[in-house]
Design a protein around this motif. Structure first.
Motif, PDB file in Angstrom:
ATOM      1  N   GLU A  85    -115.741 -73.912   7.664  1.00  0.00           N
ATOM      2  CA  GLU A  85    -114.223 -74.024   7.687  1.00  0.00           C
ATOM      3  C   GLU A  85    -114.087 -73.107   9.054  1.00  0.00           C
ATOM      4  O   GLU A  85    -114.686 -72.262   9.001  1.00  0.00           O
ATOM      5  CB  GLU A  85    -113.642 -73.968   6.685  1.00  0.00           C
ATOM      6  N   LYS A  86    -112.928 -73.603   9.955  1.00  0.00           N
ATOM      7  CA  LYS A  86    -112.734 -72.882  10.923  1.00  0.00           C
ATOM      8  C   LYS A  86    -111.401 -72.269  10.987  1.00  0.00           C
ATOM      9  O   LYS A  86    -110.284 -72.693  10.155  1.00  0.00           O
ATOM     10  CB  LYS A  86    -112.515 -73.712  12.433  1.00  0.00           C
ATOM     11  N   GLU A  87    -111.163 -71.025  11.425  1.00  0.00           N
ATOM     12  CA  GLU A  87    -109.855 -70.458  11.565  1.00  0.00           C
ATOM     13  C   GLU A  87    -108.951 -71.279  12.614  1.00  0.00           C
ATOM     14  O   GLU A  87    -109.459 -71.701  13.655  1.00  0.00           O
ATOM     15  CB  GLU A  87    -109.975 -69.055  12.032  1.00  0.00           C
ATOM     16  N   ASP A  88    -107.707 -71.672  12.124  1.00  0.00           N
ATOM     17  CA  ASP A  88    -106.781 -72.248  13.338  1.00  0.00           C
ATOM     18  C   ASP A  88    -106.751 -71.315  14.397  1.00  0.00           C
ATOM     19  O   ASP A  88    -107.054 -70.312  14.540  1.00  0.00           O
ATOM     20  CB  ASP A  88    -105.396 -71.925  12.505  1.00  0.00           C
ATOM     21  N   VAL A  89    -106.746 -71.943  15.726  1.00  0.00           N
ATOM     22  CA  VAL A  89    -106.681 -71.574  16.743  1.00  0.00           C
ATOM     23  C   VAL A  89    -107.990 -70.826  17.316  1.00  0.00           C
ATOM     24  O   VAL A  89    -108.661 -71.491  18.273  1.00  0.00           O
ATOM     25  CB  VAL A  89    -105.318 -70.392  17.074  1.00  0.00           C
ATOM     26  N   THR A  90    -108.562 -69.999  16.739  1.00  0.00           N
ATOM     27  CA  THR A  90    -109.665 -69.091  17.460  1.00  0.00           C
ATOM     28  C   THR A  90    -110.957 -69.995  16.912  1.00  0.00           C
ATOM     29  O   THR A  90    -112.054 -69.881  17.713  1.00  0.00           O
ATOM     30  CB  THR A  90    -109.845 -67.743  16.679  1.00  0.00           C
ATOM     31  N   GLY A  91    -110.892 -70.934  15.872  1.00  0.00           N
ATOM     32  CA  GLY A  91    -112.099 -71.701  15.712  1.00  0.00           C
ATOM     33  C   GLY A  91    -113.442 -70.832  14.866  1.00  0.00           C
ATOM     34  O   GLY A  91    -114.179 -70.976  14.666  1.00  0.00           O
ATOM     35  N   ASN A  92    -113.078 -69.367  14.617  1.00  0.00           N
ATOM     36  CA  ASN A  92    -113.905 -68.545  13.995  1.00  0.00           C
ATOM     37  C   ASN A  92    -114.333 -68.965  12.708  1.00  0.00           C
ATOM     38  O   ASN A  92    -113.296 -69.635  12.022  1.00  0.00           O
ATOM     39  CB  ASN A  92    -113.634 -67.050  13.925  1.00  0.00           C
ATOM     40  N   VAL A  93    -115.208 -68.921  12.152  1.00  0.00           N
ATOM     41  CA  VAL A  93    -115.504 -69.226  10.460  1.00  0.00           C
ATOM     42  C   VAL A  93    -114.501 -68.351   9.876  1.00  0.00           C
ATOM     43  O   VAL A  93    -114.334 -67.197  10.037  1.00  0.00           O
ATOM     44  CB  VAL A  93    -117.011 -68.620  10.291  1.00  0.00           C
ATOM     45  N   CYS A  94    -113.827 -69.130   8.855  1.00  0.00           N
ATOM     46  CA  CYS A  94    -112.861 -68.291   8.169  1.00  0.00           C
ATOM     47  C   CYS A  94    -112.777 -69.140   6.662  1.00  0.00           C
ATOM     48  O   CYS A  94    -112.830 -70.318   6.555  1.00  0.00           O
ATOM     49  CB  CYS A  94    -111.627 -68.788   8.664  1.00  0.00           C
ATOM     50  N   TYR A  95    -113.068 -68.359   5.733  1.00  0.00           N
ATOM     51  CA  TYR A  95    -112.892 -68.742   4.275  1.00  0.00           C
ATOM     52  C   TYR A  95    -111.393 -68.281   3.452  1.00  0.00           C
ATOM     53  O   TYR A  95    -111.309 -68.382   2.314  1.00  0.00           O
ATOM     54  CB  TYR A  95    -113.920 -67.829   3.433  1.00  0.00           C
ATOM     55  N   ASP A  96    -110.453 -68.146   4.468  1.00  0.00           N
ATOM     56  CA  ASP A  96    -109.133 -68.041   3.882  1.00  0.00           C
ATOM     57  C   ASP A  96    -108.636 -68.824   3.138  1.00  0.00           C
ATOM     58  O   ASP A  96    -108.582 -70.211   3.717  1.00  0.00           O
ATOM     59  CB  ASP A  96    -108.029 -67.498   5.037  1.00  0.00           C
ATOM     60  N   ASN A  97    -107.912 -69.053   2.152  1.00  0.00           N
ATOM     61  CA  ASN A  97    -107.332 -70.043   1.440  1.00  0.00           C
ATOM     62  C   ASN A  97    -106.391 -70.794   2.282  1.00  0.00           C
ATOM     63  O   ASN A  97    -106.443 -72.158   2.414  1.00  0.00           O
ATOM     64  CB  ASN A  97    -106.922 -69.621   0.055  1.00  0.00           C
ATOM     65  N   ALA A  98    -105.225 -70.098   2.521  1.00  0.00           N
ATOM     66  CA  ALA A  98    -104.079 -70.531   3.245  1.00  0.00           C
ATOM     67  C   ALA A  98    -104.716 -71.168   4.656  1.00  0.00           C
ATOM     68  O   ALA A  98    -104.091 -72.558   4.745  1.00  0.00           O
ATOM     69  CB  ALA A  98    -103.042 -69.803   3.597  1.00  0.00           C
ATOM     70  N   ASN A  99    -105.759 -70.805   5.434  1.00  0.00           N
ATOM     71  CA  ASN A  99    -106.023 -71.431   6.617  1.00  0.00           C
ATOM     72  C   ASN A  99    -106.996 -72.653   6.451  1.00  0.00           C
ATOM     73  O   ASN A  99    -106.561 -73.804   6.845  1.00  0.00           O
ATOM     74  CB  ASN A  99    -106.936 -70.610   7.168  1.00  0.00           C
ATOM     75  N   HIS A 100    -107.624 -72.770   5.262  1.00  0.00           N
ATOM     76  CA  HIS A 100    -108.341 -74.040   4.649  1.00  0.00           C
ATOM     77  C   HIS A 100    -107.404 -75.117   4.460  1.00  0.00           C
ATOM     78  O   HIS A 100    -107.288 -76.312   4.948  1.00  0.00           O
ATOM     79  CB  HIS A 100    -109.228 -73.829   3.614  1.00  0.00           C
ATOM     80  N   ALA A 101    -106.231 -74.872   3.866  1.00  0.00           N
ATOM     81  CA  ALA A 101    -104.984 -75.514   3.337  1.00  0.00           C
ATOM     82  C   ALA A 101    -104.426 -76.377   4.754  1.00  0.00           C
ATOM     83  O   ALA A 101    -104.377 -77.424   5.059  1.00  0.00           O
ATOM     84  CB  ALA A 101    -104.067 -74.941   2.492  1.00  0.00           C
ATOM     85  N   LEU A 102    -104.191 -75.254   5.770  1.00  0.00           N
ATOM     86  CA  LEU A 102    -103.784 -75.979   6.862  1.00  0.00           C
ATOM     87  C   LEU A 102    -104.556 -76.517   7.975  1.00  0.00           C
ATOM     88  O   LEU A 102    -104.101 -77.666   8.391  1.00  0.00           O
ATOM     89  CB  LEU A 102    -103.362 -74.488   7.927  1.00  0.00           C
TER      90      LEU A 102
END
Ligand SMILES: Cc1ncc(C[n+]2csc(CCOP(=O)(O)OP(=O)(O)O)c2C)c(N)n1
Ligand SMILES: Cc1ncc(C[n+]2csc(CCOP(=O)(O)OP(=O)(O)O)c2C)c(N)n1
Ligand code: SF4
Ligand code: SF4
Ligand SMILES: [Mg+2]
Ligand SMILES: [Mg+2]
Lengths: 624, 338, 338, 624
Positions: A478-495
């Motif tokens: 899963e990527k972080e919104d905008v940056t595309g970095n790897v991201c395990y944040d819950n809200a980010n995943h939902a987004l």
């Protein structure tokens, strides 16, 4: 045969269905194809359906070695290869046996009686001592014309003063048969003779073969004329086609040409990676010849390598395309998820065949719709579109590329075995009039590059390796919104989950609305290859005084914007499908419409009268 | 791909802004160090480099290289790299991944990439274990390996990566140890410059789940007796003071002590152009033999798939020049309805 | 598995009631003939034989053997066979499939089956083409092959099945030609009796899509010069009158004419226990060399995966004897609520 | 913390949520696990949720190296690990930073202040010069207890006259922290000391380590007692559990034990083939230890080989089982189609994780339901069941084997990462009381064997190689009814398609009906892991005076027989899911019920109050 008029010379018909059958070695596909040319040149509308033996060549004369080719031609618009066959050509007992039940009562059957010998009859399982040509019931049910085609062909082609090979001569039997049929349906054999002469004479540099074939077809034609085998001769008037230049096209051919056109329109090369599988292999074969049109093909070691290399090519800035059939799609699903996550364009062609598992590779079905919609891990929406006729494969191929590039997203493009192999007349499009497909690749503006910064359509930029300043890393985590970095944040995943779904939904703005034809409180809603059968069945019902409206879906995800509105206007929605009700399930769930399915999951298209009857029954409240 | 002159790179220019997430002491760090050096010295622009990986600890590699990169799915990196290279042969493409990724689930893609001689560069980080999934045995683990998935010991004989590379027709085959950054750098560098697939196996220590698996080949006190540095055209000697060598006897080879009757002239000469010899090297296992390091095999003459494809495309274009799309779409069997 | 005495089988007892659907003249028929002979002579009950295949013309094989059989999915036969053998090691398990099936999509399963030394028997029907899908090139097709999918010629170097088998640690490796039913029967028979994976490559003619591909090795007029029949411990001679042989010169081998100075004593001796030698054999290609037929390699001493598993299971059972399921489910960390 | 009573010595609470966090190297999982034992022995109900760092070990002190373990324990039945944390133990700044937002306002936070040095603060991204422990807002929001745990541990364990390793001592910090928490919640530390003594002292033969750990835990406990850090001490009364013997169990453990039990009940060996993947690997690890219970495990080269070898084992008469997570299931789909066609028993375990693609491997989701239902080519129905709690994995594992054998059909058994790793108290079942699973293998009666002759349930016979007289061949091509021969006949295909679906539908007769709890016009319908959250949310709503009924689906294909009836009785159906609405889609389509989804697709379970609020909003017509 629907006869519309009687003339002194020949009976005028509006529509005829002819089927050629014989051993795989008898050249039935070629014969059918030549005859199709003749009716095409005569201006008839037509649809064809080859019927290959199951997967494998077989010893001569056996039932499983039978090859068939059916063509319906007409002075009206037609959409299916015809339910019942009006005239059957059977080159051997196996062909006769396995195709008899397709012939209408009273239909003409031309058999090569020379082949009905003991050995051949036994090979296809007739009891010792029984010859179906002598069977009274059969003779009274059909109009059996026994022609010693083998002998006549030899007699016409072997001349004392010439030294010809008997093998070459025997190979011309199919042309003799073609000649008979051409006479019967008042076709002009000249175009075929020209083609044969050119092909064998010029291309293959085998003048003598050209000569033998031409003579055989003429001999058959003259035999028809002379032998007075038939009570009447028939003629089908030219169809009332829109003026223009036409060609014959099959779905797989159209798909290939559509892809070549897409390449020109998008202005980028295409990388087509595939692993052979029936009935999709011809797409690979066709595209492999088009290196000069910006298409590179790659036969990968398996379906997974094919789709993954296509995604790699997309990453590198090509249009990555892969093609397969159901079992291959099953293997590609993990990788389609990767493309969804990487948000790269990808077209996955699925020429569907009857499943599950290996199923019936040479039979057609519409049973991969739900696999296409949901066959991936996680919440993984992709674009799903479907072609509705052989010629439509051309336009939907272009659409597939357009939508994939527009939404940076995989597109599953559903064709069907019955579309891929069937042919129809096709008005040749003016390539120049087809709009360009817009694609842009960013360049660096000196700022840090944000690979998952979305534009107004919700799409991320397609930055291509080789572009200085846009170096970035993407992957399946899963990527972080905008940056595309790897991201395990819950809200980010939902987004991100929402964004991946939304950008597909937004395509509703750029796909055509659903058109409804006819005025009724009942809608017959179809998708894919059923279009032809539905139109024919509805026309048949109209003749019976029953009116229903029709609409046909080429876009399944997203649905056309107005689909909900359309459905809400009808009291009754009927969905015919060549599966157990896959579109129906989507429609019911999304719109809570009590759609009624007419389903045929037997590996063949609907027969028109069968479909008409079933619709009729639904209307009368007698749900079958 | 652009025409301004090449920037001068330093190794550290290839670091990304991402924290490196390997365990402290992981052998992967050394490979990262070596790779940055290779990239700095290649004479290739940063934007023309692409790193591709599958899934695993090793497969995190692309995140740490400030180039283009793709962290794909488990086992499929060679196929992804193939697509990139065939689409754009101007790019320098690397595959960096683990033994599970490239040899277990991805074994088939690996051998097919090798046989095609695609001009890509594969670096296998072989730690003989599944690191990312927390320690199951891998296809290179030794028989009897006790891991979470094999509490009573594994049963299957390991796959020999370099033997498989030899058999698959790979045209550049080399091996190194993680701690030997200098040699690793040189071997990868030469592999990148080699036209054709390069395959470099790195003995990589997984500090957490398979610690010390390679210590016999990497530590000061043991490495000299357990490894042998290959030099093309040179006799195969090893040992702390190069006091030992490899000699052929009939169909077999043996270790000999130099001195006395035995001189370097009696020894097997390393020939990196000889495939059978390369296979022989792949069958040398410690403790019976020293395990060879360096270039096992190099055949610079085999054409690459990407070059062949390029030539074929050019050829077809030349022959088909002037064909228009409209004529293709129309075909040569048309009729007109008026 | 049953205690009454073994029926006397004839080859034809293994025919099924299904019509054989291969094209007339297909090389697969000869393999079927050989296989029925093998089965009749094995001393194994019909019900203890299982044939497994993937998808392809060759993969129709199980339908024609009156034993248990599974026609699975493309490329996966070795995995299916593995499951059967591990579940019931008493069964004699065969995999019969094509070059596309076992080496393209199924390449990975093949090499992993080989390295595990599972006691199964793999027969590769190599026709260098995809027959069932009507003629695309396969991973064993020669470079430049013009097929439906490669109208301008294929670009990828073929995979060498026996080299890969050697590299993967297969313990019984052999090759034969379809028309040589006698040898084929003997080679498969010995492979079945061998404890461990047996891998037999059959040069098989596809009469329709790749006719005559192997004629150089199968036809009377050419086979003597293009093939060499291996005999363990014997010098490597070939030719119609055994007038030629293979000699080692340094790191290479060469073809020599016998007579004059050159005698059989100068020739390379075939040693089926030597892996490097087996690799060398796998690199002999016509027309430069005759292509070896017969047993390339045989190592009867390696333990099989199934035996190891069996031993491990027995061992664990012995050690854990008396443990009840209830105690396992309860665990050793319980508390009581009253 | 919900306080229910006050006593002079300690405050009585009904429910507490504690979270331990620190570096992966700090032993947080172990600490949490020990604490869980303490509350278990004290008779509390509990649920736990480990929160592993994302996939990979990381340098000490970094944010992505943080490991957490949460436990809620209670005197009532509880079902989730708790929304907000009442007491947090943070062993380092990274743990503190990444877990702060989980703590309730006013909650207790015990920090190891020794670790809040410059270097560590920087490593987790705090600005230079800033120490959150000095932050006023933080101090006024939470009850921060700074304890120099590192120093105190050393001081308690290093004695002048003893020669101990500092490393060993430092490893005991977690036990010191455990001691503090044990004191705070009035737990008896004896059981843990006993366990540690046994484990290190006897099993590992490291008496000195046992000694150090015991001393650390005591030191922490006494420190809590002496230091007067806390305004009060708390106590949670034993839960009112049904009498019986209990153990703690996680979903993956329960699954393993369930499979071992199934083996005994079915009287046949099991072959478990798998390829490691988070969060399913522990099932492989667990089963690999059970060779003496008739289970053979096989770590295959990939997921495809795993499932295919399992089918091979089923063919040979074992119970073939394979286990994986989403991406692995995607790879297995073609083979599941094969098992469907071969009609062999097969269990496919999918411990779901957040997708798509690689997604977030350590996070949990319910998003593979539609993949399980439809992710195969062709019309390929399989049995789909799901476990609803850790302990339920035991029973559903047995069900999976039962149904697979009964219908000769693949079963997809859905678990979830959040079930697999979470633990709860579990009343140990009496194995003897679990009914046997009936399976029979035919033997020859001398007649020709018909492998696709169906019995009264619609199932074909499971004839096993080695059985004389039943030799037969099966495969993935369509089979002829009864004989099982390859067959391309249209009508036969339609028939077989129907038979494959029907035999699954028939299982409705042998699966439990859906139970409804509560009386209301609104039904909250769940499946899988949401059971706990739903029960807790509904209980919370009840407290608010709002009543809704609940029902929970363990069987998705087929649905329980009475599902349609149940649904028709409610005015409103709400379906909460950890996805974007997959069960909702099935229910809407099948029953045309306008089910409303409450969806959370963020990789974590519902918070109870969040779910309660959302249900509440739906009821008030304010759909969120
Ligand atoms: C399809 C699929 N199957 C399984 C996994 C789980 N998985 C991730 S990495 C890995 C193996 C890693 O081993 P290796 O390639 O040796 O890399 P290492 O971590 O040792 O560097 C596995 C089994 C996955 N991500 N995807
Ligand atoms: C998943 C999948 N991909 C592709 C196919 C199509 N297919 C069937 S057989 C075959 C190759 C056959 O070649 P080979 O194994 O050499 O067998 P042969 O027919 O030559 O005996 C292919 C590509 C398939 N059935 N399933
Ligand atoms: S688990 Fe092993 S391979 Fe993975 S990062 Fe840690 S030390 Fe390296
Ligand atoms: S296509 Fe070729 S391989 Fe297949 S049956 Fe025919 S001759 Fe044999
Ligand atoms: Mg590894
Ligand atoms: Mg083949």
């Amino acid at each position: 045969m629907t006869s519309s008029d009687q003339t002194s010379k020949s009976t005028e018909l509006t529509s005829v269905s002819v089927r050629f059958c014989g051993d795989s070695g008898d050249g039935m596909q070629l014969t059918g194809s030549h005859f199709t040319d003749l009716v095409a040149f005569a201006g008839n509308d037509f649809t064809t359906a080859p019927d290959f033996p199951a997967e494998i060549r077989a010893p001569r004369g056996t039932l499983f070695g039978v090859s068939g080719y059916q063509i319906q031609f007409s002075s009206n618009d037609i959409h299916t290869p015809g339910d019942a066959v009006n005239a059957l050509v059977a080159m051997n007992p196996a062909g006769f046996k396995s195709n008899l039940q397709t012939v209408e009562e009273g239909g003409i059957i031309i058999v090569n009686e020379d082949e009905f010998d003991k050995g051949n009859l036994k090979k296809c399982g007739y009891e010792e001592g029984y010859n179906p040509l002598d069977d009274e019931v059969i003779n009274s049910t059909y109009n059996i014309c026994k022609v010693p085609i083998s002998r006549l062909t030899r007699e016409s082609l072997i001349k004392e003063d010439e030294d010809v090979s008997v093998k070459d001569v025997d190979r011309c039997r199919n042309m003799f048969a073609l000649g008979i049929i051409a006479w019967l349906f008042s076709s002009d054999i000249e175009p075929t003779i020209e083609k044969i002469t050119h092909y064998f004479g010029v291309v293959k540099n085998k003048k003598h073969i050209a000569e033998l074939n031409s003579r055989a077809i003429k001999a058959g034609y003259f035999f028809g004329e002379t032998a007075e085998l038939f009570p009447a001769r028939y003629q089908v008037a030219p169809a009332d086609h829109e003026p223009g230049e036409y060609r014959r096209i099959s779905g797989n051919e159209a798909l290939v040409l559509g892809m070549a056109t897409a390449v020109e329109k998008v202005g980028k090369p295409m990388f087509y990676a595939s692993y052979p599988i029936t009935p999709a292999s011809d797409v690979l074969h066709g595209l492999a010849r088009l290196k000069h049109f910006g298409i590179r093909t790659f036969q990968a070691e398996d379906e997974i390598a094919a789709v993954v290399s296509a995604i790699g090519a997309s990453f590198a800035g090509h249009i990555g395309v892969t093609g397969t059939s159901g079992p291959g799609l099953a293997l590609k699903t993990e990788a389609v998820g990767l493309a969804t996550m990487m948000e790269l364009p990808l077209v996955v062609i699925n020429v569907q065949r009857a499943g599950p598992a290996t199923g019936m590779p040479t039979k057609s079905e519409q049973s991969d719709l739900l696999q296409s919609m949901f066959g991936r891990s996680g919440e993984c929406p992709v674009i799903v579109i479907a072609a509705s006729s052989p010629g439509d494969c051309f336009f939907m191929a272009i659409e597939a590329v357009r939508l994939a590039c527009r939404a940076m997203c995989p597109v599953i493009f559903l064709s069907e075995g019955s579309l891929g192999n069937a042919a129809e007349p096709w008005m040749i499009p003016d390539i120049a009039s087809i709009p360009d497909i817009e694609v842009s690749h960013p360049v660096s503006d000196g700022e840090p590059f944000m690979p998952y910064q979305r534009d107004e359509h919700g799409n991320r930029p397609w930055a291509v390796p080789g572009t200085a300043g846009l170096e970035h890393r993407i992957g399946g985590l899963e990527k972080e919104d905008v940056t595309g970095n790897v991201c395990y944040d819950n809200a980010n995943h939902a987004l991100m989950t929402k964004q991946r779904a939304d950008k597909i939904q937004k395509l509703q703005d750029i796909i055509p609305e659903l058109e409804v034809h006819g005025d009724s409180d009942t809608l017959v809603l179809g998708w894919g290859s059923t279009k032809g059968s539905i139109l024919a069945a509805v026309a048949m019902l109209e003749e019976r005084g029953v009116n229903v409206a029709t609409a046909h879906l080429n876009y399944i995800n997203p649905f056309p914007k107005n689909l909900g509105d359309v459905l809400s206007k009808f009291k009754r929605v009927i969905i015919p499908e060549i599966n157990t009700g896959q579109l129906r399930m989507l429609i019911r769930s999304e719109f809570l419409v009590d759609a009624i399915g007419i389903n045929n999951c037997s590996g063949r298209s609907f027969y028109v009268n069968e479909l008409a009857d079933e619709i009729h029954q639904v209307l009368e409240g007698v749900q079958s | 791909m652009s025409d301004v002159s090449l920037p001068e790179y330093k190794a550290k220019d290839f670091a990304t802004d991402q924290d490196v997430r390997w365990c402290p002491g992981c052998g992967d760090y050394a490979v990262l160090t070596a790779m940055k050096k290779v990239c700095a010295g290649l004479g290739v622009r940063r934007e023309d480099l692409v790193f591709v990986s599958g899934i695993g600890c090793a497969a995190r590699f692309p995140y740490y290289m400030n180039t283009y990169g793709a962290h794909t799915i488990h086992g499929r990196a060679p196929a992804f790299a193939t697509g990139i290279k065939l689409a754009n042969p101007e790019l320098t493409v690397f595959v960096v991944s683990g033994d599970g990724d490239l040899l277990s689930i991805g074994g088939n893609h690996t051998i097919h990439a090798l046989r095609r001689n695609m001009d890509i560069n594969i670096v296998l980080l072989n730690n003989k274990i599944y690191g990312l999934t927390k320690g199951q045995y891998s296809p290179t683990s030794e028989v009897g390996k006790v891991t979470k998935s094999t509490p009573y010991g594994s049963l299957d004989a390991p796959l020999n990566p370099l033997a498989v590379a030899v058999a698959s027709g790979c045209t550049y085959i080399a091996r190194t140890v993680d701690v030997d950054v200098k040699n690793m750098t040189a071997l990868i560098d030469r592999g990148v410059k080699h036209k054709g697939t390069s395959f470099v196996e790195v003995y990589q220590d997984c500090n957490v789940f398979n610690h010390q698996a390679w210590f016999y080949a990497s530590q000061k006190d043991s490495k000299h007796d357990n490894t042998l540095m290959l030099e093309h055209g040179k006799p195969m000697v090893f040992g702390k003071d190069k006091e030992k060598g490899i000699r052929r006897v009939g169909d077999k080879i043996e270790v000999v002590e130099l001195g006395g009757d035995v001189t370097q002239d009696d020894l097997l000469i390393h020939d990196e152009r000889n495939l059978e010899h390369a296979f022989l090297l792949s069958q040398m296992f410690s403790p019976e033999f020293p395990e060879p390091m360096g270039v096992f095999y190099c055949d610079p003459d085999e054409p690459t798939y990407n070059d062949l494809l390029h030539d074929q495309v050019e050829d077809v274009i030349r022959k088909q020049e002037g064909k228009t799309l409209q004529s293709l779409v129309s075909g040569n069997n048309t009729w007109t309805v008026k």
